[in-house]
Design a protein around this motif. Structure first.
Motif, PDB file in Angstrom:
ATOM      1  N   ALA A 208     -39.197  -2.047 -23.650  1.00 32.95           N
ATOM      2  CA  ALA A 208     -38.770  -2.939 -24.706  1.00 32.95           C
ATOM      3  C   ALA A 208     -38.925  -4.408 -24.564  1.00 32.95           C
ATOM      4  O   ALA A 208     -38.866  -5.240 -25.422  1.00 32.95           O
ATOM      5  CB  ALA A 208     -37.099  -2.675 -24.514  1.00 32.95           C
ATOM      6  N   LEU A 209     -39.198  -4.814 -23.523  1.00 31.67           N
ATOM      7  CA  LEU A 209     -39.484  -6.424 -22.888  1.00 31.67           C
ATOM      8  C   LEU A 209     -40.975  -6.573 -23.022  1.00 31.67           C
ATOM      9  O   LEU A 209     -41.627  -7.760 -22.557  1.00 31.67           O
ATOM     10  CB  LEU A 209     -38.957  -6.406 -21.561  1.00 31.67           C
ATOM     11  CG  LEU A 209     -37.614  -6.260 -21.365  1.00 31.67           C
ATOM     12  CD1 LEU A 209     -36.945  -6.523 -20.005  1.00 31.67           C
ATOM     13  CD2 LEU A 209     -36.651  -7.066 -22.521  1.00 31.67           C
ATOM     14  N   SER A 210     -42.009  -5.812 -23.163  1.00 28.21           N
ATOM     15  CA  SER A 210     -43.338  -5.627 -23.241  1.00 28.21           C
ATOM     16  C   SER A 210     -43.863  -6.041 -24.465  1.00 28.21           C
ATOM     17  O   SER A 210     -43.154  -5.343 -25.682  1.00 28.21           O
ATOM     18  CB  SER A 210     -44.160  -4.570 -22.655  1.00 28.21           C
ATOM     19  OG  SER A 210     -43.687  -4.482 -21.330  1.00 28.21           O
ATOM     20  N   ALA A 211     -44.844  -6.704 -25.101  1.00 26.46           N
ATOM     21  CA  ALA A 211     -45.245  -6.905 -26.451  1.00 26.46           C
ATOM     22  C   ALA A 211     -46.730  -6.548 -26.480  1.00 26.46           C
ATOM     23  O   ALA A 211     -47.525  -6.923 -25.749  1.00 26.46           O
ATOM     24  CB  ALA A 211     -45.129  -8.357 -26.665  1.00 26.46           C
ATOM     25  N   LEU A 212     -47.109  -5.956 -27.745  1.00 26.20           N
ATOM     26  CA  LEU A 212     -48.260  -5.523 -27.899  1.00 26.20           C
ATOM     27  C   LEU A 212     -48.938  -6.026 -29.336  1.00 26.20           C
ATOM     28  O   LEU A 212     -48.008  -6.265 -30.271  1.00 26.20           O
ATOM     29  CB  LEU A 212     -48.526  -3.982 -28.118  1.00 26.20           C
ATOM     30  CG  LEU A 212     -48.043  -3.095 -26.824  1.00 26.20           C
ATOM     31  CD1 LEU A 212     -48.279  -1.707 -27.192  1.00 26.20           C
ATOM     32  CD2 LEU A 212     -48.720  -3.500 -25.471  1.00 26.20           C
ATOM     33  N   THR A 231     -34.266 -10.296  -8.587  1.00 22.93           N
ATOM     34  CA  THR A 231     -34.734 -11.648  -9.026  1.00 22.93           C
ATOM     35  C   THR A 231     -33.933 -12.229  -9.920  1.00 22.93           C
ATOM     36  O   THR A 231     -33.781 -13.589  -9.857  1.00 22.93           O
ATOM     37  CB  THR A 231     -36.228 -11.531  -9.386  1.00 22.93           C
ATOM     38  OG1 THR A 231     -36.356 -11.000 -10.853  1.00 22.93           O
ATOM     39  CG2 THR A 231     -36.919 -10.813  -8.293  1.00 22.93           C
ATOM     40  N   GLY A 232     -33.215 -11.767 -10.698  1.00 19.86           N
ATOM     41  CA  GLY A 232     -32.319 -12.500 -11.790  1.00 19.86           C
ATOM     42  C   GLY A 232     -33.425 -13.001 -12.869  1.00 19.86           C
ATOM     43  O   GLY A 232     -32.975 -13.957 -13.658  1.00 19.86           O
ATOM     44  N   GLU A 233     -34.925 -12.711 -12.795  1.00 20.21           N
ATOM     45  CA  GLU A 233     -35.633 -13.127 -13.542  1.00 20.21           C
ATOM     46  C   GLU A 233     -36.559 -12.346 -14.348  1.00 20.21           C
ATOM     47  O   GLU A 233     -36.640 -11.031 -14.035  1.00 20.21           O
ATOM     48  CB  GLU A 233     -36.663 -14.242 -12.929  1.00 20.21           C
ATOM     49  CG  GLU A 233     -35.970 -15.395 -12.212  1.00 20.21           C
ATOM     50  CD  GLU A 233     -36.990 -16.215 -11.267  1.00 20.21           C
ATOM     51  OE1 GLU A 233     -36.607 -17.226 -10.759  1.00 20.21           O
ATOM     52  OE2 GLU A 233     -38.088 -15.549 -11.122  1.00 20.21           O
ATOM     53  N   GLY A 234     -37.283 -12.748 -15.411  1.00 22.78           N
ATOM     54  CA  GLY A 234     -38.315 -11.616 -16.115  1.00 22.78           C
ATOM     55  C   GLY A 234     -39.338 -11.889 -15.245  1.00 22.78           C
ATOM     56  O   GLY A 234     -39.773 -12.841 -14.764  1.00 22.78           O
ATOM     57  N   LEU A 254     -48.087 -13.262 -27.352  1.00 25.15           N
ATOM     58  CA  LEU A 254     -47.361 -12.331 -26.693  1.00 25.15           C
ATOM     59  C   LEU A 254     -46.558 -12.881 -25.604  1.00 25.15           C
ATOM     60  O   LEU A 254     -45.438 -12.298 -25.468  1.00 25.15           O
ATOM     61  CB  LEU A 254     -48.448 -11.362 -26.489  1.00 25.15           C
ATOM     62  CG  LEU A 254     -49.180 -10.639 -27.245  1.00 25.15           C
ATOM     63  CD1 LEU A 254     -50.282  -9.610 -26.706  1.00 25.15           C
ATOM     64  CD2 LEU A 254     -48.399  -9.841 -28.191  1.00 25.15           C
ATOM     65  N   LEU A 255     -46.786 -13.769 -24.881  1.00 25.49           N
ATOM     66  CA  LEU A 255     -45.901 -14.300 -23.967  1.00 25.49           C
ATOM     67  C   LEU A 255     -44.692 -14.974 -24.386  1.00 25.49           C
ATOM     68  O   LEU A 255     -43.538 -14.567 -23.929  1.00 25.49           O
ATOM     69  CB  LEU A 255     -46.756 -15.456 -23.192  1.00 25.49           C
ATOM     70  CG  LEU A 255     -47.872 -15.076 -22.216  1.00 25.49           C
ATOM     71  CD1 LEU A 255     -48.398 -16.084 -21.867  1.00 25.49           C
ATOM     72  CD2 LEU A 255     -47.113 -14.235 -20.975  1.00 25.49           C
ATOM     73  N   HIS A 256     -44.800 -15.387 -25.530  1.00 18.60           N
ATOM     74  CA  HIS A 256     -43.287 -16.065 -26.139  1.00 18.60           C
ATOM     75  C   HIS A 256     -42.546 -14.820 -26.756  1.00 18.60           C
ATOM     76  O   HIS A 256     -41.257 -14.649 -26.744  1.00 18.60           O
ATOM     77  CB  HIS A 256     -43.922 -17.012 -27.443  1.00 18.60           C
ATOM     78  CG  HIS A 256     -43.895 -18.481 -26.776  1.00 18.60           C
ATOM     79  ND1 HIS A 256     -45.017 -18.883 -26.359  1.00 18.60           N
ATOM     80  CD2 HIS A 256     -42.942 -19.404 -26.442  1.00 18.60           C
ATOM     81  CE1 HIS A 256     -44.937 -19.921 -26.084  1.00 18.60           C
ATOM     82  NE2 HIS A 256     -43.568 -20.294 -25.967  1.00 18.60           N
ATOM     83  N   HIS A 257     -43.174 -13.755 -27.155  1.00 23.06           N
ATOM     84  CA  HIS A 257     -42.394 -12.625 -27.374  1.00 23.06           C
ATOM     85  C   HIS A 257     -41.842 -12.150 -26.194  1.00 23.06           C
ATOM     86  O   HIS A 257     -40.466 -11.687 -26.308  1.00 23.06           O
ATOM     87  CB  HIS A 257     -43.248 -11.621 -28.176  1.00 23.06           C
ATOM     88  CG  HIS A 257     -43.445 -11.650 -29.501  1.00 23.06           C
ATOM     89  ND1 HIS A 257     -42.618 -11.047 -30.504  1.00 23.06           N
ATOM     90  CD2 HIS A 257     -44.298 -12.162 -30.349  1.00 23.06           C
ATOM     91  CE1 HIS A 257     -42.979 -11.328 -31.650  1.00 23.06           C
ATOM     92  NE2 HIS A 257     -44.067 -11.996 -31.802  1.00 23.06           N
ATOM     93  N   ALA A 258     -42.737 -11.835 -25.251  1.00 20.36           N
ATOM     94  CA  ALA A 258     -41.954 -11.251 -23.982  1.00 20.36           C
ATOM     95  C   ALA A 258     -40.713 -12.307 -23.398  1.00 20.36           C
ATOM     96  O   ALA A 258     -39.646 -11.694 -22.923  1.00 20.36           O
ATOM     97  CB  ALA A 258     -43.205 -11.063 -22.839  1.00 20.36           C
ATOM     98  N   PHE A 259     -41.207 -13.633 -23.545  1.00 17.08           N
ATOM     99  CA  PHE A 259     -40.066 -14.495 -23.100  1.00 17.08           C
ATOM    100  C   PHE A 259     -38.574 -14.388 -23.672  1.00 17.08           C
ATOM    101  O   PHE A 259     -37.542 -14.361 -23.449  1.00 17.08           O
ATOM    102  CB  PHE A 259     -40.615 -15.853 -23.185  1.00 17.08           C
ATOM    103  CG  PHE A 259     -41.730 -16.303 -22.360  1.00 17.08           C
ATOM    104  CD1 PHE A 259     -41.992 -15.697 -21.267  1.00 17.08           C
ATOM    105  CD2 PHE A 259     -42.375 -17.302 -22.620  1.00 17.08           C
ATOM    106  CE1 PHE A 259     -43.060 -16.010 -20.329  1.00 17.08           C
ATOM    107  CE2 PHE A 259     -43.785 -17.702 -21.840  1.00 17.08           C
ATOM    108  CZ  PHE A 259     -43.815 -16.813 -20.613  1.00 17.08           C
ATOM    109  N   HIS A 265     -32.416 -10.440 -23.063  1.00 11.90           N
ATOM    110  CA  HIS A 265     -31.812  -9.462 -21.798  1.00 11.90           C
ATOM    111  C   HIS A 265     -30.941 -10.195 -20.780  1.00 11.90           C
ATOM    112  O   HIS A 265     -30.490  -9.454 -19.914  1.00 11.90           O
ATOM    113  CB  HIS A 265     -33.208  -8.925 -21.382  1.00 11.90           C
ATOM    114  CG  HIS A 265     -32.799  -7.605 -20.408  1.00 11.90           C
ATOM    115  ND1 HIS A 265     -32.481  -6.384 -21.281  1.00 11.90           N
ATOM    116  CD2 HIS A 265     -33.099  -7.394 -19.110  1.00 11.90           C
ATOM    117  CE1 HIS A 265     -32.218  -5.548 -20.076  1.00 11.90           C
ATOM    118  NE2 HIS A 265     -32.659  -6.047 -18.906  1.00 11.90           N
ATOM    119  N   GLY A 266     -30.849 -11.584 -21.048  1.00  6.70           N
ATOM    120  CA  GLY A 266     -30.139 -12.248 -20.054  1.00  6.70           C
ATOM    121  C   GLY A 266     -30.744 -12.940 -18.904  1.00  6.70           C
ATOM    122  O   GLY A 266     -30.176 -13.625 -18.104  1.00  6.70           O
TER     123      GLY A 266
END
Length: 305
Positions: A208-212, A231-234, A254-259, A265-266
């Motif tokens: 759900a945190l990956s983008a295609l 890590t508390g990070e993506g 795609l990176l901005h979609h994942a960000f 997701h917090g």
């Protein structure tokens, strides 16, 4: 073929790694990372994937070192590349040097022309040890970070391009895309099972945190993410764009979609690794990422050594 065992300081014993050892090895590597960087970045899935590297025989190519009380003090594996980790409580006793000697001896026994190891640039002791043994810098790697105090804005897609999260059934197409995209700098194509262990079959994989990205139903870009709660990070594991669709802003999109997905997701920070062979550092800097830290791949030739 006999199992090589290195001479160790008094009170330590060595044996090969078994599948059941993955949790203990993860705790060891995590302790090393916390001591060096203040947090753990390794997950058990990554440890398990390394034990399944093609050509790696755990009975001959891995070692665990325990102390008198049975506590795991160090570990190593070698398969052209090698990794050596010594628990912070057991450093300064010669374990790292002994395991490096073992790794080189095992690589020679296996007929390898050379051996490589990745070391964080801020691990001064490990860097000094490798340089003292004749290792030379080969490749530089950087960890890039993107801070997200506010939800990231996602750019509009190029005409004809659609973006969606990763879904079941995307695995094979993602594998082909990644391996094709990495072919210019990656010396060996990974089979689907090997690739999947490091990505889509890894427990930390976050579809759900990956983008295609798709054009006319064809997968042309992918950002594959891991959810590493400690890590508390993506974390972005892989970024790939088909060669025929580069320079269209797809990777940035795609990176901005994942960000944005990680932010929702917090997470308030997202990281990824790249290295000098990919030529992608400039892309990530243009996206707004900054260099957090770096590592170096050191290599030593063994032929005629």
């Amino acid at each position: 073929m006999s199992v090589l065992l290195p001479p160790l300081p008094a009170g330590y014993r060595a044996r090969p790694t078994a599948v059941d050892d993955v949790p203990a090895v993860h705790r060891l590597v995590a302790a090393c990372e916390r001591a060096l960087h203040g947090r753990a970045e390794t997950d058990p899935g990554g440890i398990a994937a390394d034990l399944h590297r093609p050509g790696l025989d755990p009975a001959h190519d891995t070692l665990l070192v325990h102390d008198r009380a049975g506590r795991l003090a160090a570990r190593a594996w070698v398969d052209r590349r090698c990794e050596v980790d010594v628990h912070p409580a057991h450093r300064g006793r010669g374990l790292g040097a002994a395991l490096l000697d073992w790794a080189e001896a095992r690589a020679r026994q296996a007929g390898s022309a050379g051996i490589a190891q990745t070391v964080p640039d801020d691990d001064a002791g490990a860097v000094a040890l490798l340089r003292s043994r004749g290792y030379q810098p080969l490749v530089r790697s950087w960890q890039l970070a993107y801070d997200m105090p506010e939800e990231p804005v996602v750019p509009a897609p190029p005409a004809g391009l659609t973006v969606r999260p990763f879904r079941p059934g995307d695995e094979r197409a993602a594998h082909r895309l990644v391996e094709d995209a990495f072919a210019a700098w990656q010396p060996r194509r990974k089979s689907y099972p090997e690739w999947a262990r490091h990505t889509v079959d890894r427990p930390a994989f976050a579809p759900a945190l990956s983008a295609l990205a798709f054009t006319d139903g064809q997968l042309v870009g992918a950002v594959l993410s891991l959810d590493l709660p400690e890590t508390g990070e993506g974390y972005v594991e892989q970024v790939a764009v088909h060669a025929d669709h580069r320079n269209r802003g797809i990777a940035r999109l795609l990176l901005h979609h994942a960000f944005r997905a990680f932010h929702r997701h917090g997470r308030r920070r997202c990281t990824l690794w790249t290295h000098s062979d990919t030529g992608a550092l400039a892309l990530y800097l243009r996206v707004g990422m900054t260099v957090a830290r770096s590592s170096t791949v050191f290599r030593k030739g063994l032929a005629g050594d």
